[in-house]
Design a protein around this motif. Structure first.
Motif, short mmCIF file in Angstrom:
data_model
loop_
_atom_site.label_atom_id
_atom_site.label_comp_id
_atom_site.label_asym_id
_atom_site.label_seq_id
_atom_site.Cartn_x
_atom_site.Cartn_y
_atom_site.Cartn_z
N LEU A 31 -80.35 -56.29 -13.04
CA LEU A 31 -81.49 -55.38 -13.13
C LEU A 31 -81.63 -54.87 -14.56
CD1 LEU A 31 -80.98 -53.28 -9.87
CD2 LEU A 31 -82.75 -55.01 -10.27
N PRO A 32 -82.83 -54.45 -14.95
CA PRO A 32 -83.00 -53.88 -16.30
C PRO A 32 -82.09 -52.69 -16.56
CG PRO A 32 -85.14 -54.37 -15.33
CD PRO A 32 -84.11 -54.59 -14.25
N MET A 33 -81.85 -51.87 -15.53
CA MET A 33 -80.98 -50.71 -15.66
C MET A 33 -80.02 -50.65 -14.48
SD MET A 33 -83.64 -47.78 -16.97
CE MET A 33 -84.79 -48.16 -15.65
N ASP A 34 -78.79 -50.21 -14.75
CA ASP A 34 -77.80 -50.08 -13.69
C ASP A 34 -78.18 -48.94 -12.76
OD1 ASP A 34 -76.24 -52.15 -14.64
OD2 ASP A 34 -75.11 -50.84 -15.99
N GLY A 35 -77.91 -49.16 -11.49
CA GLY A 35 -78.17 -48.12 -10.49
C GLY A 35 -77.61 -48.54 -9.15
N TRP A 36 -77.34 -47.55 -8.29
CA TRP A 36 -76.84 -47.85 -6.95
C TRP A 36 -77.99 -47.77 -5.96
CZ3 TRP A 36 -76.84 -45.54 -2.21
CH2 TRP A 36 -75.99 -46.09 -1.24
N TYR A 37 -78.15 -48.85 -5.19
CA TYR A 37 -79.20 -48.90 -4.17
C TYR A 37 -78.56 -49.21 -2.82
CZ TYR A 37 -82.58 -49.06 -8.00
OH TYR A 37 -83.33 -48.77 -9.13
N PRO A 38 -79.11 -48.67 -1.75
CA PRO A 38 -78.52 -48.88 -0.42
C PRO A 38 -78.85 -50.25 0.17
CG PRO A 38 -80.47 -47.52 -0.23
CD PRO A 38 -80.25 -47.75 -1.70
N TYR A 39 -78.92 -51.26 -0.66
CA TYR A 39 -79.17 -52.62 -0.19
C TYR A 39 -78.66 -53.58 -1.27
CZ TYR A 39 -83.33 -51.67 -3.07
OH TYR A 39 -84.17 -51.29 -4.06
N ASN A 40 -78.55 -54.83 -0.91
CA ASN A 40 -78.06 -55.85 -1.83
C ASN A 40 -79.18 -56.25 -2.79
OD1 ASN A 40 -76.82 -57.95 -3.16
ND2 ASN A 40 -76.34 -59.14 -1.33
N VAL A 41 -79.06 -55.83 -4.04
CA VAL A 41 -80.16 -56.05 -4.99
C VAL A 41 -80.17 -57.48 -5.55
CG1 VAL A 41 -80.26 -53.63 -5.70
CG2 VAL A 41 -78.71 -55.19 -6.88
N THR A 42 -79.19 -58.29 -5.19
CA THR A 42 -79.17 -59.66 -5.72
C THR A 42 -79.98 -60.63 -4.86
OG1 THR A 42 -77.12 -60.17 -4.51
CG2 THR A 42 -76.90 -59.29 -6.76
N ARG A 43 -80.41 -60.18 -3.71
CA ARG A 43 -81.15 -61.07 -2.81
C ARG A 43 -82.65 -61.00 -3.10
NH1 ARG A 43 -78.42 -60.11 3.20
NH2 ARG A 43 -76.33 -60.90 2.68
N THR A 44 -83.31 -62.10 -2.74
CA THR A 44 -84.76 -62.18 -2.82
C THR A 44 -85.35 -61.69 -1.49
OG1 THR A 44 -84.62 -64.08 -4.31
CG2 THR A 44 -86.70 -63.76 -3.18
N PRO A 45 -86.42 -60.88 -1.46
CA PRO A 45 -87.26 -60.49 -2.60
C PRO A 45 -86.94 -59.09 -3.13
CG PRO A 45 -88.43 -60.00 -0.58
CD PRO A 45 -87.07 -60.53 -0.16
N VAL A 46 -85.86 -58.43 -2.61
CA VAL A 46 -85.61 -57.05 -3.02
C VAL A 46 -85.24 -56.98 -4.50
CG1 VAL A 46 -84.98 -56.22 -0.73
CG2 VAL A 46 -83.23 -57.26 -2.19
N PHE A 47 -84.61 -58.03 -5.02
CA PHE A 47 -84.27 -58.02 -6.44
C PHE A 47 -85.54 -58.00 -7.28
CE2 PHE A 47 -83.78 -60.41 -10.40
CZ PHE A 47 -82.81 -59.65 -11.04
N GLU A 48 -86.49 -58.88 -6.94
CA GLU A 48 -87.74 -58.94 -7.72
C GLU A 48 -88.51 -57.62 -7.62
OE1 GLU A 48 -86.37 -62.99 -7.08
OE2 GLU A 48 -86.63 -61.27 -5.74
N ILE A 49 -88.53 -57.02 -6.43
CA ILE A 49 -89.25 -55.75 -6.26
C ILE A 49 -88.58 -54.64 -7.06
CG2 ILE A 49 -89.91 -53.99 -4.58
CD1 ILE A 49 -90.16 -56.22 -2.49
N THR A 50 -87.26 -54.55 -6.95
CA THR A 50 -86.53 -53.50 -7.68
C THR A 50 -86.63 -53.68 -9.19
OG1 THR A 50 -84.94 -53.40 -5.85
CG2 THR A 50 -84.31 -52.33 -7.91
N ALA A 51 -86.50 -54.93 -9.64
CA ALA A 51 -86.60 -55.19 -11.07
C ALA A 51 -88.00 -54.89 -11.59
CB ALA A 51 -86.24 -56.65 -11.36
N ALA A 52 -89.02 -55.25 -10.80
CA ALA A 52 -90.40 -54.96 -11.20
C ALA A 52 -90.64 -53.46 -11.28
CB ALA A 52 -91.38 -55.61 -10.23
N HIS A 53 -90.10 -52.71 -10.30
CA HIS A 53 -90.26 -51.26 -10.34
C HIS A 53 -89.60 -50.66 -11.56
CE1 HIS A 53 -88.40 -47.27 -9.52
NE2 HIS A 53 -89.67 -46.97 -9.35
N GLN A 54 -88.36 -51.08 -11.83
CA GLN A 54 -87.66 -50.53 -13.00
C GLN A 54 -88.39 -50.87 -14.29
OE1 GLN A 54 -83.53 -51.58 -13.22
NE2 GLN A 54 -82.94 -50.27 -11.52
N GLY A 55 -88.83 -52.13 -14.43
CA GLY A 55 -89.51 -52.53 -15.66
C GLY A 55 -90.79 -51.76 -15.88
N ILE A 56 -91.61 -51.64 -14.83
CA ILE A 56 -92.89 -50.92 -14.95
C ILE A 56 -92.65 -49.43 -15.17
CG2 ILE A 56 -95.01 -50.29 -13.74
CD1 ILE A 56 -94.82 -53.00 -12.28
#
Length: 401
Positions: free
Chosen positions: A162-187
């Motif tokens: 991810l662009p920034m480190d953070g703890w999320y209550p789900y596995n951020v390496t899986r699709t599509p949650v990784f793309e959604i989380t990364a897009a949120h952080q970037g924007i």
């Protein structure tokens, strides 16, 4: 450039900062039927830009409690977001007082539309725009490099990050949650960068207005009675008695103007002093932590390295613009005493000279701004903060050897 200076609106730099703040939801309109809807937009905007990121970063601190190296790696962005959130709270809680300052800056008392001072108004407006553009450039490069981190990792074949480190209550390496989380952080970090810069330049823009008014006051003091003495050389019928009375009235107007500028700067001090102090404190730590993190990198990824270096430059410039503007305010107020000597005081009345002496005595106590009533906003303070950051960096560096 001369043509542009004639057409640009005075205090345009304040309008630029306010427009960004307004469209990002942190400047509720007064007496509007849409005020409640705007408040809802404020809450949603805050959660999207800062709330989710802060929650993930704070949770990450507890998840990695005891591992100081990991905490230091993401502590910089946590402190930046925390101070940013504090600025938003200060802005919302003290909006009416800030609006009063803006009304004064754009009102007739500060000669905003007086063509006689058009050159000064344009010059200081361009200074405000320049600092906004320079500050925004450093921040934009940094957050852009962070925002494209997942893309560069994908191109280089590295593991997902991810662009920034953070703890999320789900596995951020899986699709599509990784793309959604990364897009949120970037924007979120890109928009938050524009918002944070706008908040800072709003404060420094108000200080620029005070400096401009001091320059106008200096010109007015110098011109007292000088113009009338030139007229008397051309027209022998000029009434000298009326001229002296007019000179005294002009001096009284200068005294009133000086007092307004003093109250204007005191209000800036009262509203923003505490948050500027915490900004300096956090930036001092952030600068040394970024330098420490760069020295601890084992694999130098260009996008990450450029992002960290420009982020450090951005944090340094953030301190600089506050210190530079505070230093300029001090220098402008000191020049008021010199301006008094440049007026035609020697050919005026005793009442005029006594009043002028009072203004000079007041000018020997120059206008100053401080961070939390602890450190003055000056270039000396800027150098001391950098020295402190370097001292902390050497301590951290030595502890890892």
């Amino acid at each position: 450039m001369a043509k542009e200076r004639r057409t640009i609106e005075p205090n345009f730099h304040l309008r630029v900062s306010l427009s960004i703040i307004y469209f990002l939801g942190t400047w509720p309109p007064h007496a509007s039927k849409y005020r409640i809807l705007y408040r809802l937009y404020t809450v949603c905007s805050f959660i999207f830009l800062l709330g989710i990121l802060l929650a993930a970063e704070i949770a990450n601190v507890f998840a990695n409690w005891g591992d100081m190296s990991k905490i230091l790696a993401f502590a910089t962005i946590l402190m930046t977001n925390s101070i940013h959130a504090s600025k938003v709270i200060v802005l919302l809680c003290r909006q009416e007082r800030i609006q009063t300052l803006l009304d004064i800056a754009n009102g007739p008392a500060f000669s905003r539309h007086d063509k006689k001072y058009q050159d000064l108004l344009m010059r200081y407006t361009w200074k405000g725009i320049f600092h906004h553009a320079a500050y925004q450039s450093f921040g934009a490069i940094a957050v852009f490099c962070w925002g494209i981190t997942p893309i560069t990792d994908l191109i280089a074949g590295r593991s997902r990050q991810l662009p920034m480190d953070g703890w999320y209550p789900y596995n951020v390496t899986r699709t599509p949650v990784f793309e959604i989380t990364a897009a949120h952080q970037g924007i979120a970090i890109i928009i938050a960068c524009f918002h944070n810069v706008a908040l800072d330049t709003l404060v420094t823009g108000l200080i620029t207005v005070a400096c401009c008014q001091l320059a106008i006051l200096e010109r007015n003091i110098i011109s007292i009675d000088n113009e009338k003495s030139m007229q008397s050389d051309k027209d022998q019928s000029f009434n000298l008695v009326e001229g002296k009375i007019l000179s005294y009235r002009q001096l009284k107007q200068c005294a009133v103007h000086s007092n307004m500028i003093f109250l204007f700067t005191r209000e800036i001090q009262d509203i923003f002093s505490t948050i500027i102090f915490f900004q300096f404190l956090s930036n001092c730590i952030i600068i040394c932590l970024i330098a420490y993190n760069v020295t601890q990198m084992k694999v130098y990824i260009p996008a990450v390295l450029i992002g960290l270096v420009t982020y450090m430059c951005c944090m340094t410039y953030q301190i600089f613009i506050f210190c530079w503007h505070g230093n300029e305010l001090h220098l402008h107020s000191v020049r008021i005493a010199t301006a008094a000597y440049s007026s035609n005081w020697f050919s005026n009345t005793k009442r005029f000279t006594r009043s002028l002496q009072i203004m000079m005595i007041r000018a020997h106590r120059p206008f100053t701004l401080s961070a939390g009533n602890i450190m003055l906003l000056s270039l000396d303070t800027f150098v001391e903060i950098l020295r402190m950051s370097y001292s902390i960096f050497t301590v951290l560096q030595g502890s890892t050897i």
